[in-house]
Design a protein around this motif. Structure first.
Motif, PDB file in Angstrom:
ATOM      1  N   LEU A   1       0.808  -1.210   0.000  1.00 46.70           N
ATOM      2  CA  LEU A   1       0.000   0.000   0.000  1.00 46.70           C
ATOM      3  C   LEU A   1       0.847   1.269   0.000  1.00 46.70           C
ATOM      4  N   GLY A   2       2.000   1.243   0.589  1.00 48.52           N
ATOM      5  CA  GLY A   2       2.826   2.441   0.643  1.00 48.52           C
ATOM      6  C   GLY A   2       3.765   2.581  -0.528  1.00 48.52           C
ATOM      7  N   TYR A   3       4.635   1.616  -0.682  1.00 55.30           N
ATOM      8  CA  TYR A   3       5.658   1.683  -1.717  1.00 55.30           C
ATOM      9  C   TYR A   3       5.052   1.591  -3.119  1.00 55.30           C
ATOM     10  N   CYS A   4       4.068   0.770  -3.289  1.00 55.91           N
ATOM     11  CA  CYS A   4       3.521   0.538  -4.621  1.00 55.91           C
ATOM     12  C   CYS A   4       2.532   1.618  -5.057  1.00 55.91           C
ATOM     13  N   ILE A   5       1.964   2.338  -4.129  1.00 55.55           N
ATOM     14  CA  ILE A   5       1.058   3.417  -4.499  1.00 55.55           C
ATOM     15  C   ILE A   5       1.804   4.737  -4.642  1.00 55.55           C
ATOM     16  N   ALA A   6       3.048   4.783  -4.206  1.00 51.93           N
ATOM     17  CA  ALA A   6       3.838   6.014  -4.298  1.00 51.93           C
ATOM     18  C   ALA A   6       3.922   6.569  -5.722  1.00 51.93           C
ATOM     19  N   PRO A   7       4.110   5.756  -6.768  1.00 51.50           N
ATOM     20  CA  PRO A   7       4.108   6.327  -8.123  1.00 51.50           C
ATOM     21  C   PRO A   7       2.778   6.983  -8.488  1.00 51.50           C
ATOM     22  N   LEU A   8       1.667   6.413  -8.027  1.00 51.26           N
ATOM     23  CA  LEU A   8       0.378   7.035  -8.293  1.00 51.26           C
ATOM     24  C   LEU A   8       0.258   8.372  -7.570  1.00 51.26           C
ATOM     25  N   ASP A   9       0.864   8.467  -6.390  1.00 54.05           N
ATOM     26  CA  ASP A   9       0.887   9.745  -5.684  1.00 54.05           C
ATOM     27  C   ASP A   9       1.673  10.791  -6.468  1.00 54.05           C
TER      28      ASP A   9
END
Length: 102
Positions: free
Chosen positions: A29-37
């Motif tokens: 949830l954190g590392y993998c959603i960072a690009p979407l952020d």
């Protein structure tokens, strides 16, 4: 949306047979959603719609590519598609929200 997605993804992995490590779910949830952020912040600069679609597509691919190793270690190889589908569905819905920023 992220909280509901986190609960659904964690339950999905638990129901498919293996215990998920808390660190892996946080990484997903954190590392993998960072690009979407990053894509959200870029699209908040109000680029043209075609640029938003390109940014959303690139960040969606990047997030999916980052999530695959975490998922492949969490479930049996025969059930990877059952876990990847909800993850990709959540990422695609976040990608549409990136495009919809106005």
């Amino acid at each position: 949306m992220l909280a509901a997605g986190a609960v659904i993804l964690t339950l999905n992995v638990l129901l498919l047979g293996r215990q998920i490590i808390i660190f892996q779910s946080l990484s997903l949830l954190g590392y993998c959603i960072a690009p979407l952020d990053v894509g959200i912040f870029i699209c908040m600069l109000r680029p043209p719609v075609i640029a938003k679609v390109v940014v959303a597509g690139v960040t969606l691919g990047w997030s999916s590519w980052a999530a695959y190793p975490f998922i492949s270690t969490a479930v049996n190889p025969q059930r990877k598609a059952l876990v990847l589908y909800p993850v990709l569905l959540m990422y695609v819905s976040l990608g549409f929200l990136i495009i919809a920023i106005d």
